[in-house]
Design a protein around this motif. Structure first.
Motif, PDB file in Angstrom:
ATOM      1  N   GLU A 230       0.828  -1.208   0.000  1.00 47.67           N
ATOM      2  CA  GLU A 230       0.000   0.000   0.000  1.00 47.67           C
ATOM      3  C   GLU A 230       0.863   1.259   0.000  1.00 47.67           C
ATOM      4  OE1 GLU A 230      -3.321   0.675  -0.236  1.00 47.67           O
ATOM      5  OE2 GLU A 230      -3.401  -1.430  -0.864  1.00 47.67           O
ATOM      6  N   LYS A 233       2.099   2.000  -3.483  1.00 52.38           N
ATOM      7  CA  LYS A 233       1.084   2.029  -4.538  1.00 52.38           C
ATOM      8  C   LYS A 233       1.062   3.338  -5.324  1.00 52.38           C
ATOM      9  CE  LYS A 233      -3.588   0.272  -5.234  1.00 52.38           C
ATOM     10  NZ  LYS A 233      -3.907   1.160  -6.341  1.00 52.38           N
ATOM     11  N   VAL A 234       1.309   4.451  -4.651  1.00 51.84           N
ATOM     12  CA  VAL A 234       1.254   5.745  -5.344  1.00 51.84           C
ATOM     13  C   VAL A 234       2.307   5.799  -6.445  1.00 51.84           C
ATOM     14  CG1 VAL A 234       1.569   8.231  -5.092  1.00 51.84           C
ATOM     15  CG2 VAL A 234       0.294   6.954  -3.354  1.00 51.84           C
ATOM     16  N   ALA A 235       3.540   5.400  -6.112  1.00 50.89           N
ATOM     17  CA  ALA A 235       4.614   5.414  -7.103  1.00 50.89           C
ATOM     18  C   ALA A 235       4.319   4.437  -8.238  1.00 50.89           C
ATOM     19  CB  ALA A 235       5.944   5.068  -6.443  1.00 50.89           C
ATOM     20  N   ASP A 237       1.304   3.432  -9.291  1.00 45.32           N
ATOM     21  CA  ASP A 237       0.211   3.976 -10.112  1.00 45.32           C
ATOM     22  C   ASP A 237       0.721   5.052 -11.069  1.00 45.32           C
ATOM     23  OD1 ASP A 237      -1.580   2.284  -8.918  1.00 45.32           O
ATOM     24  OD2 ASP A 237      -2.366   3.775  -7.507  1.00 45.32           O
ATOM     25  N   ALA A 238       1.699   5.843 -10.593  1.00 45.48           N
ATOM     26  CA  ALA A 238       2.237   6.910 -11.433  1.00 45.48           C
ATOM     27  C   ALA A 238       2.920   6.344 -12.670  1.00 45.48           C
ATOM     28  CB  ALA A 238       3.216   7.760 -10.627  1.00 45.48           C
ATOM     29  N   GLU A 240       1.961   3.388 -13.934  1.00 43.76           N
ATOM     30  CA  GLU A 240       1.003   2.413 -14.471  1.00 43.76           C
ATOM     31  C   GLU A 240       1.520   0.981 -14.293  1.00 43.76           C
ATOM     32  OE1 GLU A 240       0.158   3.492 -18.497  1.00 43.76           O
ATOM     33  OE2 GLU A 240      -0.930   5.305 -17.938  1.00 43.76           O
ATOM     34  N   ARG A 265       9.044  -2.454   1.679  1.00 42.83           N
ATOM     35  CA  ARG A 265       8.685  -1.326   0.820  1.00 42.83           C
ATOM     36  C   ARG A 265       9.877  -0.922  -0.054  1.00 42.83           C
ATOM     37  NH1 ARG A 265       6.505   4.861   2.023  1.00 42.83           N
ATOM     38  NH2 ARG A 265       6.584   5.450  -0.174  1.00 42.83           N
ATOM     39  N   ASP A 269       9.611  -0.645  -3.939  1.00 42.26           N
ATOM     40  CA  ASP A 269       9.950   0.631  -4.588  1.00 42.26           C
ATOM     41  C   ASP A 269      11.034   0.442  -5.648  1.00 42.26           C
ATOM     42  OD1 ASP A 269       8.143   2.212  -3.262  1.00 42.26           O
ATOM     43  OD2 ASP A 269       9.536   2.857  -1.692  1.00 42.26           O
TER      44      ASP A 269
END
Length: 370
Positions: A230, A233-235, A237-238, A240, A265, A269
């Protein structure tokens, strides 16, 4: 047999017995001399010392050495001495004072040197006492600290220098809003990278200064995996990139939750940063034979064999140019390794350039007492 043969045989037996007796006499004399030089009670005291202890004779041999000195390779049970230690003893006699120095002891078939600190003190004109300690680990630690300081200075110069140049550019182009916005955006990026670098330097320093983890608790490892996924997830999604979680087991482990989340993480990452847009990253959890394994699998650029041997070193980057573009500091995998070690676990990598990488983080599964 003829009389001459009997005479020759008898003479040989007499001479052989005589030689044996003479050799035995000199050996008993040597043992007696050594025992006289180093009394039994003194030998007992020296044997109890943690440091290596050697009583050195004027003929560059030992009158007595304890087991620690033998283990360090500075002396042998037959009285042979390390040449450098014997040289130090002669220098101590010449100066009539205590001499301290570090000597290199070659040991094993590979002749790997160990660095031993020796303190040699003359007792009288015939004997010296040498106390020796292994400095190899402390020497390596000191070297590591020096390298760390140099690396930190080097790594901090880059973002700080970039911020300075960007600030000068903005100052000169203050009347052009477009230029100001462009370079202000770059300043934010460098500031974030600097902040991340400082945080990771603080973290790895804290990890290296301790032993095992103190604040441990019983954890559901699948929960730790979900939290790490979680957070990444932001990185993902950026870019795709789809994060796929594959839970084959739900083992319990003892550990520090925050540190384990940080380690996993970092692995996720890294997989996101070094994967092409649109490719998946799989996080798999399994447990077999009392070992829990979290594998992070990507289809990214991969890592060459030469780089695989060094990627867990501090500040090492397999692709420095790409690492700077992605904001990599070269500390993430080193932090993962130290967190694994502090949990009595391990981290390993399999990778093939152009195919992808798999990082596997292993911990012992908590077994309920029966």
């Amino acid at each position: 047999m003829s009389p001459e043969v009997w005479v020759a045989l008898a003479l040989g037996l007499v001479l052989g017995a005589g030689a044996t007796a003479v050799a035995g006499y000199f050996r008993r004399r040597e043992v007696l001399q050594e025992t006289t030089l180093v009394p039994h009670r003194t030998r007992q005291l020296m044997a109890a010392l943690q440091a290596g202890a050697v009583v050195i004779r004027r003929d560059r041999r030992s009158a007595f050495s304890n087991q620690a000195a033998t283990a360090l390779g500075v002396s042998r049970p037959d009285g042979a001495l390390n040449t450098e230690l014997a040289d130090l003893a002669e220098e101590a006699w010449r100066r009539e004072e205590t001499i301290e120095s570090e000597i290199a002891v070659q040991r094993g078939v590979l002749h790997t040197p160990r660095f031993v600190h020796a303190r040699v003190t003359p007792i009288d004109d015939e004997l010296c006492l040498a106390l020796v300690n292994d400095n190899t680990e402390s020497r390596a630690a000191e070297q590591s600290r020096r390298e760390f300081a140099v690396n930190v200075s080097h790594e901090l110069k880059t973002p700080i220098g970039a911020l300075s140049l960007l600030a000068e550019t903005i100052e000169e182009a203050y009347e052009d809003p477009e230029v100001v916005r462009k370079f202000a955006k770059k300043m934010r990026k460098e500031a974030r990278r600097l902040t991340k670098l400082i945080q990771e330097i603080i973290e790895i320093t804290r990890l290296q200064s301790g032993g095992s983890v103190v604040d441990q608790e019983l954890l559901h490892l699948d929960g730790v995996v979900h939290e790490a996924v979680e957070a990444a997830k932001v990185a993902a999604d950026a870019k795709e990139i789809r994060l796929v979680t594959d839970l084959k087991a739900r083992p319990d482990v003892y550990g520090d939750r925050d540190l384990l989340v940080m380690a996993l993480r970092n692995l996720v990452d890294n997989a996101v940063q070094y994967s092409d847009a649109g490719t998946p990253v799989t996080i798999s959890l399994d447990a077999r034979d009392g070992i829990a394994s979290v594998s992070v699998i990507d289809r990214g650029i991969g890592i060459g064999d030469k780089d695989q041997e060094r990627i867990f070193e501090r500040f090492y980057r397999a692709d420095p140019a790409r690492a700077r573009d992605t904001g990599g500091t070269g500390l993430g995998l080193s932090i993962v390794k130290h967190i694994a070690l502090q949990h009595s676990g391990s981290v390993a990598v399999w990778s093939e350039p152009g195919v992808g990488s798999t990082f596997t983080f292993k911990l012992a599964v908590h077994q309920e007492a029966s």
